[in-house]
Design a protein around this motif. Structure first.
Motif, mmCIF file in Angstrom:
data_model
loop_
_atom_site.group_PDB
_atom_site.id
_atom_site.type_symbol
_atom_site.label_atom_id
_atom_site.label_comp_id
_atom_site.label_asym_id
_atom_site.label_seq_id
_atom_site.Cartn_x
_atom_site.Cartn_y
_atom_site.Cartn_z
ATOM 1 N N ARG A 100 0.735 -1.324 0.146
ATOM 2 C CA ARG A 100 -0.133 0.337 0.052
ATOM 3 C C ARG A 100 0.887 1.103 -0.062
ATOM 4 O O ARG A 100 0.413 2.329 0.025
ATOM 5 N N ILE A 101 2.228 1.160 0.135
ATOM 6 C CA ILE A 101 3.137 2.357 0.215
ATOM 7 C C ILE A 101 3.996 2.272 -1.097
ATOM 8 O O ILE A 101 4.491 1.161 -1.435
ATOM 9 N N LYS A 102 3.596 3.769 -1.731
ATOM 10 C CA LYS A 102 4.461 3.863 -3.215
ATOM 11 C C LYS A 102 5.529 4.805 -2.538
ATOM 12 O O LYS A 102 5.249 5.645 -1.699
ATOM 13 N N LEU A 103 6.818 4.809 -3.434
ATOM 14 C CA LEU A 103 7.658 5.861 -3.139
ATOM 15 C C LEU A 103 7.586 6.966 -4.425
ATOM 16 O O LEU A 103 7.456 6.418 -5.470
ATOM 17 N N GLY A 104 7.510 7.962 -3.843
ATOM 18 C CA GLY A 104 7.445 9.323 -5.106
ATOM 19 C C GLY A 104 8.577 10.376 -4.701
ATOM 20 O O GLY A 104 9.033 10.478 -3.765
#
Lengths: 226, 226
Positions: free
Chosen positions: B59-63
């Motif tokens: 559920r965690i994306k890096l941006g």
């Protein structure tokens, strides 16, 4: 046990009264005793003066700052923080020997209005200033993080389940102060180490003041949950 | 619910992981995502890199900072306090609209050595600086007074019987943040009023740091006994 208390404001009177209740002989110090005797205090009803307050508390005598500072091995700094160094000068603290000074004062600056700011902070503190200026004193910072009534009656808040901090450079002095705090009813006394911990103890004041405004009572205290 | 987290250090990861566990979709923002992916993190064992950590937390994306700041209505400032204003600039925070910014950062200055001092204090605070610089954000200062693990798992200390402070100028924003804190398990959240209360919340850091040294664990917190 004999004790001196510098300062005759609410904090000084509260501490002196508690010490007297516990059987200590106390000298409360002020600049001009004859003038202070006529000051109106709130504890014993409207219009009551300090001389009447003292008449009911025979173990407490009023004297000069110097008389208080030489009375007993343990002296409390219960003056307002902005005046503490001047009061210690007036009390001839440099010549009173290795007495323990319990510093309960906060270096609050009311000159900018409310809320007060701190006269010294972050890289120095009132506790350290006193210790530096009077190296023969054994300074223990304590009880500056709560209201006067809570200082001497911790059981009045949450049954006493909260924390008193202290710090200072002299382990023996801290052991003596811890014993006095325990006689007041303190069960959770955290020794934060040397006198430089005064910085953190004094910098807690702004959130204390804010909590006082929000909770609408000074009858609260910090507890270190752990 | 979608949430952005500025910062990929221990605080940012801990908050992002908790939000993901609660079912939020999270974008964690960093300056150069491709570089941050290779950074070693401690949570999943020696030598583990952030890309492996993310692979377990889908559920965690890096941006980028800007991608995190535009992801969801609620954005967390979990950057180090000395860099927060620069990161908000990089995230183009001025153009993200009336988002809630939860500021958990502390303006610590490590340039003088340990313990750190505060870059701003007493008459101003990081929380206020952010609110002034980005008036369209609704800044809520919260959770800066404890360790990251305690922020998201209050029950890990004394069964959760301790206090989270918050402050900010927008009552609706504070109600939303309170709901998130309650979803973390917080039962005692004290609203200290407007954003100027950040001063006291940040100035509590020196005594926190001292307690950390004395107690030899970051697993503690302030509780307001009352």
């Amino acid at each position: 046990m004999t004790t001196g208390v510098l300062g005759t404001g609410a904090v000084g009177r509260t501490i002196a009264a508690k010490l007297a209740e516990l059987g200590h002989d106390v000298v409360m110090g002020t600049r001009v005793p004859a003038e202070t005797l006529r000051r109106v205090v709130k504890e014993d009803g409207a219009g009551s003066q300090l001389d009447a307050w003292l008449a009911k508390r025979t173990r407490i005598k009023l004297g000069t700052f110097a008389e208080a500072a030489t009375h007993g091995d343990l002296v409390w700094n219960a003056t307002s923080g902005g005046k503490s160094l001047a009061v210690l000068g007036a009390s001839r603290a440099a010549s009173v020997g290795p007495r323990i000074l319990v510093d309960v004062a906060n270096p609050l600056d009311f000159s900018r209005g409310m809320p007060p700011t701190l006269l010294v902070k972050d890289t120095d503190s009132l506790g350290e200033q006193i210790q530096r200026e009077y190296p023969s004193l054994r300074v223990v910072k304590a009880l500056n993080t709560m209201n006067a009534a809570v200082m001497t009656d911790p059981s009045s808040v949450a049954g006493g389940a909260h924390t008193a901090f202290m710090c200072g450079n002299d382990a023996e002095a801290k052991a003596e102060v811890r014993a006095v705090l325990e006689s007041f009813g303190w069960r959770d006394v955290i020794d934060l180490g040397d006198i430089t911990a005064s910085r953190g103890m004094e910098m807690i004041l702004p959130i204390w003041l804010r909590l006082f405004g929000i909770l609408k009572t000074p009858s609260f205290n910090f507890h270190i949950a752990r």
